[in-house]
Enzyme design. Structure first.
Site: not given
Length: 232
Positions: A33, A88, A102, A109
């Site tokens: 997000s 993030g 998450g 990543e």
């Protein structure tokens, strides 16, 4: 903090981090997000400022968003280096240990991060904690024998839960694997846990990112603040 306030902090961190991307760079673009706000800002700079850079994304979701702005995206194997990766995090502590995954993109990543010259995380202030572990720790496992891995985790007291989608089906990663979330509450010995997880047959990768990040940009009500890792 309500969602609107949290989103405002995420957006501020994303806009601040976007300043790190300059013309000619190869940049890793994370997932989640907060990263969506980063990509929005980079898209604005591409359109309004003529920014030109090449991106390597950690998920197909981010790739689609970036390409929608006309950002050039290439495969990680098509570059010889990555100048900086901005991503993030679900939690980060004072020792710069973090939990990620998450969004079920932890494997990509970690691959992108370990091939980057600099790693920057963007978070809102709620993600900065004293001890990681309150956020469930994601572990990517192959589908074959996933139930056996879950049983092993249960026997060790890791409180595993197979992540399911809205239809009750196992969530699939971009590599078509499953995600098992460990509800540990706190992780006092992250290095030992990381070693135990990665040596479990059937585990592909875990969401512990230990002392990997160089800099954390925190969305704070008083403005973005930067935490530099003194060990890097």
């Amino acid at each position: 903090m309500d969602k609107a306030q949290q989103d405002a902090l995420k957006k501020a961190a994303g806009i601040e981090a976007a300043k790190l991307i300059q013309n000619g760079m190869i940049a890793g673009l994370g997932t989640g997000s907060t990263v969506r706000f980063l990509v929005d800002e980079l898209g604005r700079r591409v359109k309004e400022e003529g920014l030109e850079f090449t991106g390597v994304t950690t998920s197909r979701r981010t790739q689609e968003q970036a390409e929608g702005y006309g950002i050039k995206i290439v495969n990680i194997d098509d570059v010889d280096h990555i100048d900086v990766t901005i991503d993030g995090a679900d939690e980060v502590d004072k020792n710069f240990n973090g939990i990620k995954g998450g969004g079920a993109a932890l494997l990509w990543e970690k691959i992108v991060a370990t091939n980057s010259n600099k790693i920057v995380w963007i978070v809102d202030e709620s993600k900065v904690v004293d001890t990681i572990g309150k956020f469930p720790l994601p572990v990517e496992v192959i589908p074959f024998g996933a139930g056996q891995v879950v049983k092993k985790f249960e026997a060790k007291g890791y409180k595993p839960v197979l992540r399911l989608d809205a239809n009750g089906e196992p969530v699939r990663t971009d590599e078509n694997n499953y995600v098992v979330d460990l509800h540990l509450e706190r992780i006092d010995h992250p290095q030992e846990l990381a070693q135990d997880l990665i040596t479990t047959v059937g585990v592909v990768e875990h969401g512990l990112f230990l002392n990997m990040v160089d800099q954390v940009i925190v969305g704070d009500p008083n403005g973005p603040r930067v935490m530099d890792n003194p060990n890097k």
